[in-house]
Design a protein around this motif. Structure first.
Motif, PDB file in Angstrom:
ATOM      1  N   ALA A  88       0.838  -1.206   0.000  1.00 54.39           N
ATOM      2  CA  ALA A  88       0.000   0.000   0.000  1.00 54.39           C
ATOM      3  C   ALA A  88       0.870   1.252   0.000  1.00 54.39           C
ATOM      4  CB  ALA A  88      -0.892  -0.001   1.244  1.00 54.39           C
ATOM      5  N   PRO A  89       0.274   2.423  -0.273  1.00 51.93           N
ATOM      6  CA  PRO A  89       1.027   3.665  -0.096  1.00 51.93           C
ATOM      7  C   PRO A  89       1.599   3.756   1.324  1.00 51.93           C
ATOM      8  CG  PRO A  89      -1.031   4.095  -1.249  1.00 51.93           C
ATOM      9  CD  PRO A  89      -1.081   2.668  -0.814  1.00 51.93           C
ATOM     10  N   ASP A  90       2.708   4.487   1.455  1.00 60.21           N
ATOM     11  CA  ASP A  90       3.402   4.562   2.735  1.00 60.21           C
ATOM     12  C   ASP A  90       2.501   5.044   3.874  1.00 60.21           C
ATOM     13  OD1 ASP A  90       5.702   3.667   1.533  1.00 60.21           O
ATOM     14  OD2 ASP A  90       6.589   5.676   1.314  1.00 60.21           O
ATOM     15  N   LEU A  91       1.446   5.782   3.529  1.00 56.46           N
ATOM     16  CA  LEU A  91       0.539   6.303   4.560  1.00 56.46           C
ATOM     17  C   LEU A  91      -0.182   5.197   5.323  1.00 56.46           C
ATOM     18  CD1 LEU A  91      -1.156   9.432   2.940  1.00 56.46           C
ATOM     19  CD2 LEU A  91       0.314   9.393   4.951  1.00 56.46           C
ATOM     20  N   ILE A  92      -0.067   3.954   4.880  1.00 54.34           N
ATOM     21  CA  ILE A  92      -0.687   2.871   5.640  1.00 54.34           C
ATOM     22  C   ILE A  92      -0.133   2.837   7.060  1.00 54.34           C
ATOM     23  CG2 ILE A  92       0.964   1.080   4.982  1.00 54.34           C
ATOM     24  CD1 ILE A  92      -1.416  -0.881   4.865  1.00 54.34           C
ATOM     25  N   GLN A  93       1.085   3.355   7.232  1.00 54.00           N
ATOM     26  CA  GLN A  93       1.686   3.353   8.571  1.00 54.00           C
ATOM     27  C   GLN A  93       0.916   4.251   9.529  1.00 54.00           C
ATOM     28  OE1 GLN A  93       3.885   1.126   9.204  1.00 54.00           O
ATOM     29  NE2 GLN A  93       4.113   0.534   7.049  1.00 54.00           N
ATOM     30  N   ALA A  94       0.094   5.168   8.989  1.00 58.94           N
ATOM     31  CA  ALA A  94      -0.696   6.043   9.853  1.00 58.94           C
ATOM     32  C   ALA A  94      -1.919   5.336  10.428  1.00 58.94           C
ATOM     33  CB  ALA A  94      -1.152   7.276   9.071  1.00 58.94           C
ATOM     34  N   VAL A  95      -2.301   4.199   9.820  1.00 61.28           N
ATOM     35  CA  VAL A  95      -3.461   3.439  10.293  1.00 61.28           C
ATOM     36  C   VAL A  95      -2.972   2.409  11.308  1.00 61.28           C
ATOM     37  CG1 VAL A  95      -5.366   1.916   9.633  1.00 61.28           C
ATOM     38  CG2 VAL A  95      -4.633   3.757   8.093  1.00 61.28           C
ATOM     39  N   PRO A  96      -3.441   2.466  12.547  1.00 62.71           N
ATOM     40  CA  PRO A  96      -2.968   1.511  13.557  1.00 62.71           C
ATOM     41  C   PRO A  96      -3.242   0.073  13.144  1.00 62.71           C
ATOM     42  CG  PRO A  96      -4.206   3.304  14.594  1.00 62.71           C
ATOM     43  CD  PRO A  96      -4.421   3.428  13.106  1.00 62.71           C
ATOM     44  N   GLY A  97      -2.345  -0.810  13.521  1.00 66.29           N
ATOM     45  CA  GLY A  97      -2.528  -2.222  13.245  1.00 66.29           C
ATOM     46  C   GLY A  97      -2.919  -2.982  14.497  1.00 66.29           C
ATOM     47  N   PRO A  98      -3.205  -4.266  14.317  1.00 64.54           N
ATOM     48  CA  PRO A  98      -3.287  -5.011  13.057  1.00 64.54           C
ATOM     49  C   PRO A  98      -4.436  -4.504  12.181  1.00 64.54           C
ATOM     50  CG  PRO A  98      -4.076  -6.352  14.880  1.00 64.54           C
ATOM     51  CD  PRO A  98      -3.496  -5.124  15.485  1.00 64.54           C
ATOM     52  N   ARG A  99      -4.268  -4.703  10.854  1.00 66.35           N
ATOM     53  CA  ARG A  99      -5.159  -4.079   9.888  1.00 66.35           C
ATOM     54  C   ARG A  99      -5.986  -5.099   9.109  1.00 66.35           C
ATOM     55  NH1 ARG A  99       0.047  -2.039   8.780  1.00 66.35           N
ATOM     56  NH2 ARG A  99       0.465  -0.115   9.935  1.00 66.35           N
ATOM     57  N   LEU A 100      -7.070  -4.570   8.543  1.00 63.60           N
ATOM     58  CA  LEU A 100      -7.928  -5.323   7.643  1.00 63.60           C
ATOM     59  C   LEU A 100      -7.996  -4.584   6.319  1.00 63.60           C
ATOM     60  CD1 LEU A 100     -11.277  -7.044   8.300  1.00 63.60           C
ATOM     61  CD2 LEU A 100     -11.234  -5.216   6.598  1.00 63.60           C
ATOM     62  N   ARG A 101      -7.894  -5.325   5.216  1.00 54.16           N
ATOM     63  CA  ARG A 101      -8.016  -4.745   3.873  1.00 54.16           C
ATOM     64  C   ARG A 101      -9.386  -5.104   3.288  1.00 54.16           C
ATOM     65  NH1 ARG A 101      -4.246  -7.559   0.881  1.00 54.16           N
ATOM     66  NH2 ARG A 101      -5.902  -9.051   0.441  1.00 54.16           N
ATOM     67  N   ARG A 102     -10.053  -4.095   2.739  1.00 53.00           N
ATOM     68  CA  ARG A 102     -11.369  -4.264   2.105  1.00 53.00           C
ATOM     69  C   ARG A 102     -11.267  -3.811   0.655  1.00 53.00           C
ATOM     70  NH1 ARG A 102     -16.198  -0.588   1.739  1.00 53.00           N
ATOM     71  NH2 ARG A 102     -18.107  -1.824   1.987  1.00 53.00           N
ATOM     72  N   GLN A 103     -11.762  -4.622  -0.272  1.00 53.64           N
ATOM     73  CA  GLN A 103     -11.768  -4.254  -1.692  1.00 53.64           C
ATOM     74  C   GLN A 103     -13.192  -4.303  -2.231  1.00 53.64           C
ATOM     75  OE1 GLN A 103      -8.411  -5.751  -4.233  1.00 53.64           O
ATOM     76  NE2 GLN A 103      -8.154  -7.191  -2.541  1.00 53.64           N
ATOM     77  N   VAL A 104     -13.532  -3.307  -3.036  1.00 54.92           N
ATOM     78  CA  VAL A 104     -14.889  -3.224  -3.569  1.00 54.92           C
ATOM     79  C   VAL A 104     -14.883  -2.715  -5.000  1.00 54.92           C
ATOM     80  CG1 VAL A 104     -15.837  -2.718  -1.264  1.00 54.92           C
ATOM     81  CG2 VAL A 104     -15.339  -0.832  -2.838  1.00 54.92           C
ATOM     82  N   TRP A 105     -15.960  -3.043  -5.719  1.00 54.29           N
ATOM     83  CA  TRP A 105     -16.328  -2.358  -6.952  1.00 54.29           C
ATOM     84  C   TRP A 105     -17.450  -1.392  -6.609  1.00 54.29           C
ATOM     85  CZ3 TRP A 105     -12.677  -3.489 -10.105  1.00 54.29           C
ATOM     86  CH2 TRP A 105     -12.190  -4.777 -10.258  1.00 54.29           C
ATOM     87  N   LEU A 106     -17.384  -0.178  -7.116  1.00 55.20           N
ATOM     88  CA  LEU A 106     -18.504   0.756  -7.063  1.00 55.20           C
ATOM     89  C   LEU A 106     -19.162   0.725  -8.438  1.00 55.20           C
ATOM     90  CD1 LEU A 106     -16.847   3.810  -5.262  1.00 55.20           C
ATOM     91  CD2 LEU A 106     -18.194   1.963  -4.257  1.00 55.20           C
ATOM     92  N   ARG A 107     -20.456   0.515  -8.460  1.00 55.41           N
ATOM     93  CA  ARG A 107     -21.126   0.355  -9.748  1.00 55.41           C
ATOM     94  C   ARG A 107     -22.500   1.009  -9.720  1.00 55.41           C
ATOM     95  NH1 ARG A 107     -25.093  -3.313  -8.960  1.00 55.41           N
ATOM     96  NH2 ARG A 107     -24.789  -4.909  -7.351  1.00 55.41           N
ATOM     97  N   LYS A 108     -23.021   1.263 -10.916  1.00 57.43           N
ATOM     98  CA  LYS A 108     -24.410   1.689 -11.049  1.00 57.43           C
ATOM     99  C   LYS A 108     -25.317   0.535 -10.632  1.00 57.43           C
ATOM    100  CE  LYS A 108     -24.552   2.981 -15.430  1.00 57.43           C
ATOM    101  NZ  LYS A 108     -25.080   3.652 -16.646  1.00 57.43           N
TER     102      LYS A 108
END
Length: 207
Positions: A88-108
């Motif tokens: 991920a971008p380096d800014l992921i370090q700003a989000v406290p861990g442990p972490r969860l990743r979520r992926q989505v499609w945005l659609r009509k």
């Protein structure tokens, strides 16, 4: 003119395989906070697209206003990644861990995919903010009356074979990453890529 892949309406769109766990662009160009603050030359990125990419409003809301259809979410991944940086971008370090990743499609609501998003959350708090995980993040947080600041930090213009398949659109694509701030603390890091299909509403991307 944006090239598209043609298919029969009866053929379902297949999800592309996840590459390196999530669909990061291979950038031809990328810019940081200075590019976000100053904006880009209109020859590089048209004004309407800059409002979408560089503004601090909700992309889910913008897409709904553009298409006049509800913006719906297809969740394709909810993965615990621990303290891994996950590419991920380096800014992921700003989000406290442990972490969860979520992926989505945005659609009509009618099915056309408009954007792809990956977000990284503090795993122990994600259920507080995504009580209904099938809702767009904006809708979930609006229901909670959560005060947020969307801090756009990076822009990308690049390729992804997986996203070409998913969007049924030829690249390259524009994307961005940003932090959501809540009560002065980073809440989540989000990486979004928009489909060139949106030229139907926003006009040419420029370039």
């Amino acid at each position: 003119m944006t090239a598209t892949f043609n298919r029969q309406d009866s053929e379902p769109v297949q999800d592309p395989p996840l590459h390196k766990s999530w669909h990061a662009l291979t950038p031809l160009w990328q810019g940081g906070e200075n590019s976000v603050q100053q904006g880009l030359p209109h020859a590089q990125l048209a004004p309407a697209w800059q409002i979408l990419l560089l503004g601090d409003g909700s992309p889910t809301r913008h897409l709904q206003l553009l298409t006049t259809e509800p913006t719906e979410v297809d969740v394709i991944d909810m993965s615990l990644i621990g303290m891994d940086s996950d590419g991920a971008p380096d800014l992921i370090q700003a989000v406290p861990g442990p972490r969860l990743r979520r992926q989505v499609w945005l659609r009509k609501a009618s099915g056309q995919r408009l954007a792809y998003a990956t977000s990284w959350w503090e795993a122990s708090h994600v259920d507080e903010y995504l009580q209904n995980r099938s809702l767009p993040i904006w809708a979930s947080l609006a229901r909670l009356r959560t005060e947020l600041y969307r801090d756009v930090q990076g822009l990308y213009y690049g390729h992804s074979a997986a996203l070409e398949t998913a969007f049924e659109q030829k690249g390259p694509f524009w994307g961005r990453h940003y932090l959501f701030w809540h009560h002065g603390k980073p809440l989540t890091l989000i990486y979004e890529v928009f489909s060139p299909y949106l030229t139907k509403y926003l006009g040419s991307m420029g370039g």
